[in-house]
Design a protein around this motif. Sequence first.
Motif, PDB file in Angstrom:
ATOM      1  N   ASN A   1       0.862  -1.192   0.000  1.00 54.74           N
ATOM      2  CA  ASN A   1       0.000   0.000   0.000  1.00 54.74           C
ATOM      3  C   ASN A   1       0.897   1.240   0.000  1.00 54.74           C
ATOM      4  O   ASN A   1       1.430   1.636   1.039  1.00 54.74           O
ATOM      5  CB  ASN A   1      -0.929  -0.002   1.215  1.00 54.74           C
ATOM      6  CG  ASN A   1      -1.907   1.167   1.200  1.00 54.74           C
ATOM      7  OD1 ASN A   1      -1.724   2.144   0.478  1.00 54.74           O
ATOM      8  ND2 ASN A   1      -2.957   1.078   2.020  1.00 54.74           N
ATOM      9  N   GLN A   2       1.039   1.843  -1.169  1.00 57.85           N
ATOM     10  CA  GLN A   2       1.947   2.978  -1.334  1.00 57.85           C
ATOM     11  C   GLN A   2       1.444   4.253  -0.654  1.00 57.85           C
ATOM     12  O   GLN A   2       2.167   5.238  -0.547  1.00 57.85           O
ATOM     13  CB  GLN A   2       2.168   3.251  -2.828  1.00 57.85           C
ATOM     14  CG  GLN A   2       2.905   2.140  -3.554  1.00 57.85           C
ATOM     15  CD  GLN A   2       4.329   1.971  -3.062  1.00 57.85           C
ATOM     16  OE1 GLN A   2       5.022   2.937  -2.761  1.00 57.85           O
ATOM     17  NE2 GLN A   2       4.781   0.726  -2.967  1.00 57.85           N
ATOM     18  N   ASN A   3       0.208   4.250  -0.183  1.00 63.63           N
ATOM     19  CA  ASN A   3      -0.367   5.438   0.446  1.00 63.63           C
ATOM     20  C   ASN A   3      -0.056   5.539   1.938  1.00 63.63           C
ATOM     21  O   ASN A   3      -0.583   6.419   2.619  1.00 63.63           O
ATOM     22  CB  ASN A   3      -1.886   5.448   0.238  1.00 63.63           C
ATOM     23  CG  ASN A   3      -2.262   5.589  -1.227  1.00 63.63           C
ATOM     24  OD1 ASN A   3      -1.642   6.358  -1.957  1.00 63.63           O
ATOM     25  ND2 ASN A   3      -3.258   4.835  -1.661  1.00 63.63           N
TER      26      ASN A   3
END
Length: 297
Positions: free
Chosen positions: A94-96
């Motif tokens: 999850n790059q967020n």
Amino acid sequence: MVSAKSFYAHGKLLLTGEYAVLDGAEALCLPLQLGQKMRIKSCKNDFLSWEAYLPNQRVWFTARYDLNLNLIEANNAEPAKSLEGILKALKNLNQNLFLKGLKISTFLEFDKNWGLGSSSTLISLLAQWAEVNPYQFLNKTFGGSGYDVACAMAQKPLIFKNGNAQPVSFDPPFKDLIYFVYLNQKQNSRDSINLYRQKEKNESFIQEISLLTQKITKAQNLSEFETLICQHEEIVSQQIGEEPVQQKLFPNYSSGVIKSLGGWGGDFVLVTGKKEALNYFSEKGFSTIFNYSELIL
């Protein structure tokens, strides 16, 4: 600090299917009343701080990471580097995440050396927060069958097979005669898995353990349960080439039967017998003992 979120995950015990669950056998898994909590707060800074608390509210581990999740400082290098890898694996899913400062605090409800799921509850907690698949996250970090992560979110016992967890009615009428005794040494799950992987795969072993799991789940009296437990111990013993724990450590215990739980050689064992019979273990220095109803969810 502008916001806070809290999460919870249950600890675990593997009652049947140790080793065999790695190759698709059915296993009876028990979520615990004890687990781990996690609290996450947003902070107006440019780093991630981590504090881990033991059941006595004592902080045992602290660390700081930059927002690229590189370690800045810690009071213990080994868990700090391990956690760095876990956080980076989470970021890949999850790059967020980790775009701003955070303070993360974890609170264990059991001794971290007991083997009741300090790692699996952490994986579950972080997966809950990050909204990622916990099994995928586990595969990128600790590995294993995933039964422990399934227990982390369960509300009752499970039959686990190949990543699928099915709730099962397991509430033995003789549970007041079931205890869990800690062997005073932690078993390394990865070492147990590696040892098992070196053995030749045996399809009949998988089938026999699955059948015993079903029978143990449905056992209606203590005598039947004990017979099945002994059969399970003997089959696993033959497969991994190790002596069952009752023969190895407690050959003079005659008030019931004893079964290893999880990787053989450490953590907890299951013991049957009346409460007064447990003096046998206390006198040998094994004083951490739980009744079934005290520990199992």
